[in-house]
Design a protein around this motif. Structure first.
Motif, mmCIF file in Angstrom:
data_model
loop_
_atom_site.group_PDB
_atom_site.id
_atom_site.type_symbol
_atom_site.label_atom_id
_atom_site.label_comp_id
_atom_site.label_asym_id
_atom_site.label_seq_id
_atom_site.Cartn_x
_atom_site.Cartn_y
_atom_site.Cartn_z
ATOM 1 N N LEU A 18 0.967 -1.115 -0.046
ATOM 2 C CA LEU A 18 0.020 0.095 0.155
ATOM 3 C C LEU A 18 0.684 1.293 0.087
ATOM 4 C CD1 LEU A 18 -2.695 -1.140 2.639
ATOM 5 C CD2 LEU A 18 -2.843 -1.240 0.010
ATOM 6 N N ALA A 19 1.952 1.138 0.934
ATOM 7 C CA ALA A 19 2.943 2.395 0.864
ATOM 8 C C ALA A 19 3.499 2.651 -0.561
ATOM 9 C CB ALA A 19 3.870 2.184 1.996
ATOM 10 N N GLU A 20 3.932 1.691 -1.274
ATOM 11 C CA GLU A 20 4.283 1.839 -2.330
ATOM 12 C C GLU A 20 3.520 2.317 -3.578
ATOM 13 O OE1 GLU A 20 7.476 1.757 -5.508
ATOM 14 O OE2 GLU A 20 7.571 1.235 -3.148
ATOM 15 N N ALA A 21 2.241 1.796 -3.573
ATOM 16 C CA ALA A 21 1.176 2.392 -4.298
ATOM 17 C C ALA A 21 0.739 3.785 -4.061
ATOM 18 C CB ALA A 21 -0.149 1.535 -4.232
ATOM 19 N N VAL A 22 1.068 4.405 -3.044
ATOM 20 C CA VAL A 22 0.703 5.916 -2.776
ATOM 21 C C VAL A 22 1.533 6.600 -3.686
ATOM 22 C CG1 VAL A 22 1.314 7.720 -1.243
ATOM 23 C CG2 VAL A 22 0.144 5.617 -0.439
ATOM 24 N N ARG A 23 2.525 5.958 -4.357
ATOM 25 C CA ARG A 23 3.345 6.949 -5.313
ATOM 26 C C ARG A 23 3.215 6.569 -6.658
ATOM 27 N NH1 ARG A 23 7.164 5.683 -1.351
ATOM 28 N NH2 ARG A 23 7.890 4.039 -2.532
ATOM 29 N N ASP A 24 1.860 5.653 -6.934
ATOM 30 C CA ASP A 24 1.393 5.243 -8.472
ATOM 31 C C ASP A 24 1.191 6.317 -9.344
ATOM 32 O OD1 ASP A 24 0.570 2.503 -9.583
ATOM 33 O OD2 ASP A 24 -0.842 3.966 -10.399
ATOM 34 N N ALA A 25 1.462 6.152 -10.469
ATOM 35 C CA ALA A 25 1.190 7.192 -11.770
ATOM 36 C C ALA A 25 -0.326 7.703 -11.815
ATOM 37 C CB ALA A 25 1.888 6.564 -12.986
ATOM 38 N N ASP A 26 -1.109 6.593 -11.620
ATOM 39 C CA ASP A 26 -2.575 6.787 -11.589
ATOM 40 C C ASP A 26 -3.245 7.072 -10.356
ATOM 41 O OD1 ASP A 26 -5.481 5.532 -11.785
ATOM 42 O OD2 ASP A 26 -5.027 5.534 -13.858
ATOM 43 N N VAL A 27 -3.949 8.224 -10.588
ATOM 44 C CA VAL A 27 -4.762 8.786 -9.297
ATOM 45 C C VAL A 27 -5.678 7.936 -8.494
ATOM 46 C CG1 VAL A 27 -6.261 10.098 -10.391
ATOM 47 C CG2 VAL A 27 -5.595 10.789 -8.152
ATOM 48 N N ARG A 28 -6.281 7.126 -9.513
ATOM 49 C CA ARG A 28 -7.245 6.057 -8.934
ATOM 50 C C ARG A 28 -6.666 5.049 -7.998
ATOM 51 N NH1 ARG A 28 -9.544 4.916 -14.811
ATOM 52 N NH2 ARG A 28 -6.933 4.936 -15.055
ATOM 53 N N VAL A 29 -5.417 4.588 -8.435
ATOM 54 C CA VAL A 29 -4.694 3.615 -7.848
ATOM 55 C C VAL A 29 -4.089 4.267 -6.609
ATOM 56 C CG1 VAL A 29 -2.635 2.015 -7.582
ATOM 57 C CG2 VAL A 29 -3.934 2.261 -9.926
ATOM 58 N N ARG A 30 -3.536 5.529 -6.313
ATOM 59 C CA ARG A 30 -3.082 6.294 -5.516
ATOM 60 C C ARG A 30 -4.217 6.280 -4.395
ATOM 61 N NH1 ARG A 30 -0.878 9.597 -9.491
ATOM 62 N NH2 ARG A 30 -1.996 11.444 -8.648
ATOM 63 N N ARG A 31 -5.474 6.910 -4.846
ATOM 64 C CA ARG A 31 -6.530 7.166 -4.279
ATOM 65 C C ARG A 31 -6.952 5.840 -3.295
ATOM 66 N NH1 ARG A 31 -9.828 9.670 -7.861
ATOM 67 N NH2 ARG A 31 -8.726 11.558 -7.030
ATOM 68 N N GLN A 32 -7.055 4.751 -3.859
ATOM 69 C CA GLN A 32 -7.096 3.389 -3.432
ATOM 70 C C GLN A 32 -6.209 3.143 -2.139
ATOM 71 O OE1 GLN A 32 -7.246 0.351 -6.254
ATOM 72 N NE2 GLN A 32 -8.254 -1.200 -4.936
ATOM 73 N N ALA A 33 -5.121 3.393 -2.491
ATOM 74 C CA ALA A 33 -3.850 2.839 -1.463
ATOM 75 C C ALA A 33 -4.143 3.826 -0.226
ATOM 76 C CB ALA A 33 -2.622 3.106 -2.178
ATOM 77 N N VAL A 34 -4.255 5.202 -0.505
ATOM 78 C CA VAL A 34 -4.435 5.838 0.574
ATOM 79 C C VAL A 34 -5.715 5.647 1.400
ATOM 80 C CG1 VAL A 34 -4.637 8.272 1.457
ATOM 81 C CG2 VAL A 34 -2.917 7.892 -0.481
#
Length: 167
Positions: free
Chosen positions: A56-72
């Protein structure tokens, strides 16, 4: 069923099939490097279910805002066990602090709430701004998170006082 990168509605039904395609030795962290945001989203969903804070912490830096939003969101609402390790707490706090820097206000707001639940006041300014937001639900949420932060602070002060007096 195919997954269209720009249509989240095509992602949902494919989660189980996508995770079933994991190769032996391939884990969720590998899936975060997939070119398709739906695959990364599935990895985040699985990581949230499995308590994989590292993913989840790694996904906070994802290029796609939808993935970042989900991880946060997963980090913010995740279980906060009394026996949470110092490493897990630090990873969670670090990722949520990074999310405070997001350009998306909803991501900042979610991160601030998660930090408050962890007793970290880094997002307090965002929560206080939300106390006067136009949206009622936002105001109520901000108030609840500030109260959680205040409870955490008073518990910490009480713990310190008890330690100083010898229990």
């Amino acid at each position: 069923d195919s997954m269209a990168p720009d249509d989240e509605s095509t992602w949902r039904g494919s989660r189980d099939a996508a995770l079933a395609l994991l190769l032996p030795g391939e884990d969720l962290m590998h899936r975060l490097r997939h070119e398709h945001p739906a695959m990364r989203s599935h990895a985040v969903a699985a990581a949230g279910s499995e308590g994989r804070v590292d993913v989840l912490a790694e996904a906070v830096r994802d290029a796609d805002v939808r993935v970042r939003r989900q991880a946060v969101a997963a980090l913010a609402r995740g279980q906060i066990a009394p026996d949470m390790s110092a490493d897990e707490r630090a990873t969670r706090v670090g990722a949520l602090n990074q999310a405070l820097l997001s350009a998306e206000r909803d991501v900042q707001r979610t991160a601030a709430g998660g930090l408050a639940r962890l007793g970290d006041d880094a997002g307090e300014a965002i929560l206080r701004e939300d106390l006067v937001a136009a949206d009622h639900e936002t105001r109520v949420s901000a108030r609840a998170h500030i109260r959680a932060l205040m409870r955490a602070e008073s518990t910490t002060v009480a713990d310190r006082a008890e330690a100083e007096t010898g229990g």
